[in-house]
Write a protein that holds these residues in place. Structure first.
Motif, PDB file in Angstrom:
ATOM      1  N   SER A   1       0.827  -1.216   0.000  1.00 53.27           N
ATOM      2  CA  SER A   1       0.000   0.000   0.000  1.00 53.27           C
ATOM      3  C   SER A   1       0.860   1.264   0.000  1.00 53.27           C
ATOM      4  N   PRO A   2       0.704   2.108  -1.023  1.00 51.59           N
ATOM      5  CA  PRO A   2       1.479   3.353  -1.068  1.00 51.59           C
ATOM      6  C   PRO A   2       1.030   4.359  -0.013  1.00 51.59           C
ATOM      7  N   TYR A   3      -0.228   4.281   0.412  1.00 43.22           N
ATOM      8  CA  TYR A   3      -0.707   5.199   1.461  1.00 43.22           C
ATOM      9  C   TYR A   3      -0.093   4.793   2.806  1.00 43.22           C
TER      10      TYR A   3
ATOM     11  N   SER B   1     -10.159  -5.710  -0.589  1.00 37.58           N
ATOM     12  CA  SER B   1     -10.495  -4.826  -1.703  1.00 37.58           C
ATOM     13  C   SER B   1     -11.935  -4.369  -1.506  1.00 37.58           C
ATOM     14  N   PRO B   2     -12.402  -3.435  -2.351  1.00 37.38           N
ATOM     15  CA  PRO B   2     -13.802  -3.011  -2.223  1.00 37.38           C
ATOM     16  C   PRO B   2     -14.774  -4.179  -2.416  1.00 37.38           C
ATOM     17  N   VAL B   3     -14.381  -5.200  -3.155  1.00 35.24           N
ATOM     18  CA  VAL B   3     -15.273  -6.335  -3.411  1.00 35.24           C
ATOM     19  C   VAL B   3     -15.249  -7.341  -2.254  1.00 35.24           C
TER      20      VAL B   3
ATOM     21  N   GLY C   1     -13.166   0.595   5.561  1.00 34.61           N
ATOM     22  CA  GLY C   1     -12.471  -0.655   5.229  1.00 34.61           C
ATOM     23  C   GLY C   1     -11.173  -0.425   4.492  1.00 34.61           C
ATOM     24  N   LYS C   2     -10.501   0.690   4.813  1.00 31.43           N
ATOM     25  CA  LYS C   2      -9.258   1.023   4.110  1.00 31.43           C
ATOM     26  C   LYS C   2      -8.103   1.116   5.082  1.00 31.43           C
ATOM     27  N   ILE C   3      -6.901   0.918   4.550  1.00 28.57           N
ATOM     28  CA  ILE C   3      -5.676   1.151   5.300  1.00 28.57           C
ATOM     29  C   ILE C   3      -4.915   2.290   4.608  1.00 28.57           C
ATOM     30  N   PRO C   4      -4.108   3.041   5.384  1.00 33.48           N
ATOM     31  CA  PRO C   4      -3.766   2.857   6.786  1.00 33.48           C
ATOM     32  C   PRO C   4      -4.873   3.321   7.737  1.00 33.48           C
TER      33      PRO C   4
ATOM     34  N   ARG D   1      -5.667  -0.240 -10.858  1.00 35.78           N
ATOM     35  CA  ARG D   1      -5.247  -1.552 -10.372  1.00 35.78           C
ATOM     36  C   ARG D   1      -6.471  -2.430 -10.078  1.00 35.78           C
ATOM     37  N   TYR D   2      -7.458  -1.871  -9.393  1.00 36.38           N
ATOM     38  CA  TYR D   2      -8.662  -2.641  -9.077  1.00 36.38           C
ATOM     39  C   TYR D   2      -9.363  -3.069 -10.372  1.00 36.38           C
ATOM     40  N   GLU D   3      -9.340  -2.177 -11.361  1.00 40.08           N
ATOM     41  CA  GLU D   3     -10.000  -2.501 -12.625  1.00 40.08           C
ATOM     42  C   GLU D   3      -9.365  -3.744 -13.258  1.00 40.08           C
TER      43      GLU D   3
HETATM   44  C1  GSF Z   1      -6.817   5.947   0.724  1.00 41.79           C
HETATM   45  C2  GSF Z   1      -6.485   4.599   1.348  1.00 41.79           C
HETATM   46  C3  GSF Z   1      -6.705   3.427   0.402  1.00 41.79           C
HETATM   47  O1  GSF Z   1      -7.383   3.535  -0.617  1.00 41.79           O
HETATM   48  C4  GSF Z   1      -5.622   7.347   2.472  1.00 41.79           C
HETATM   49  O2  GSF Z   1      -5.292   6.626   3.442  1.00 41.79           O
HETATM   50  O3  GSF Z   1      -4.948   8.312   2.133  1.00 41.79           O
HETATM   51  N1  GSF Z   1      -7.384   8.271   1.101  1.00 41.79           N
HETATM   52  C5  GSF Z   1      -6.939   7.047   1.743  1.00 41.79           C
HETATM   53  N2  GSF Z   1      -6.090   2.290   0.740  1.00 41.79           N
HETATM   54  C6  GSF Z   1      -6.300   1.079  -0.046  1.00 41.79           C
HETATM   55  C7  GSF Z   1      -5.091   0.196   0.022  1.00 41.79           C
HETATM   56  S1  GSF Z   1      -3.954   0.648  -1.119  1.00 41.79           S
HETATM   57  O4  GSF Z   1      -4.270   0.375  -2.380  1.00 41.79           O
HETATM   58  O5  GSF Z   1      -3.057   1.481  -0.626  1.00 41.79           O
HETATM   59  C8  GSF Z   1      -7.437   0.316   0.590  1.00 41.79           C
HETATM   60  O6  GSF Z   1      -7.494   0.224   1.786  1.00 41.79           O
HETATM   61  N3  GSF Z   1      -8.320  -0.259  -0.242  1.00 41.79           N
HETATM   62  C9  GSF Z   1      -9.418  -1.060   0.187  1.00 41.79           C
HETATM   63  C10 GSF Z   1     -10.726  -0.567  -0.347  1.00 41.79           C
HETATM   64  O7  GSF Z   1     -11.726  -1.206  -0.039  1.00 41.79           O
HETATM   65  O8  GSF Z   1     -10.759   0.465  -1.054  1.00 41.79           O
END
Ligand code: GSF
Length: 202
Positions: A9-11, A36-38, A51-54, A110-112
């Motif tokens: 994860s770049p974030y 992932s979103p799915v 449901g996102k990291i970090p 990437r998700y696409e």
């Molecule tokens: C974005 C975090 C994000 O999309 C931030 O922390 O700055 N605006 C937020 N993280 C992705 C992981 S990644 O691709 O780095 C994530 O958690 N995706 C899961 C999802 O359901 O979107």
């Protein structure tokens, strides 16, 4: 503190670089998370409803997200100075937004390709995301080199993480082509121990 983490994860990488640059890496326990979103998988939905990291859980139980809030909190905690005082602060935050926008577009691409079944992928939509990235990279090359060569700040860290992610997932698109100043700046930044130690890997 606990940080929900993935090495891809770049974030999350933004947070890890900041932790290393400000001497706080030992203060954080890393909790692996993937999804992932799915399929949220092991994403920390109980801490971050998105449901996102970090996501960062403080010792008193307070939860912080997203990466921008976490980075400001941790920089403030250590007096790290990666968010300069105004007026430079507005440039720093705008650069961080530009970098995060590159990442938002790249993660959607990437998700696409890995989440959406091939028969319902929309090529024009993918290329539309890449157009955003292309324009952002061109702006970095033409408008931001002066700022980039100044003292390290969070905008620079975020852009370094965004460029690293493009190399990691979209290397064939050769973001360096036609952008020699940005490429030279990135090569220099990549030599920092904090960037080297956090390079993405599967
Ligand atoms: C974005 C975090 C994000 O999309 C931030 O922390 O700055 N605006 C937020 N993280 C992705 C992981 S990644 O691709 O780095 C994530 O958690 N995706 C899961 C999802 O359901 O979107």
């Amino acid at each position: 503190m606990k940080l929900f983490h993935s090495p891809t994860s770049p974030y999350v990488r933004k947070v890890m670089v900041l932790l290393k640059e400000t001497g706080q890496a030992a203060d954080v326990e890393l909790i692996p998370a993937a999804g992932s979103p799915v399929d949220p998988g092991t994403m920390p939905t109980g801490y971050n409803p998105l449901g996102k990291i970090p996501a960062l859980v403080l010792d008193d139980g307070l939860v912080l997200y997203d990466s921008r809030v976490i980075c400001q909190f941790l920089d403030d905690r250590a007096g790290g100075g990666l968010f300069p005082a105004p007026p430079l602060r507005w440039r720093c935050l705008t650069l961080e937004s530009l970098a995060d926008g590159i990442l938002d577009a790249a993660v959607l691409m990437r998700y696409e390709s890995v989440v959406r079944p091939e028969e319902i992928r929309l090529e024009a939509w993918v290329e539309g995301q890449w157009s955003k990235i292309r324009r952002a990279l061109d702006a970095a090359e033409s408008d931001w080199i002066g700022h980039l060569t100044g003292p390290l700040d969070m905008g620079q860290v975020a852009l370094g993480c965004a460029l690293g992610y493009l190399d990691f997932r979209f290397g064939a698109r050769n973001w360096r082509d036609g952008r020699p100043s940005l490429a030279a700046w990135e090569a220099e930044l990549a030599r920092r121990p904090s960037m080297h130690a956090t390079a993405p890997h599967d």
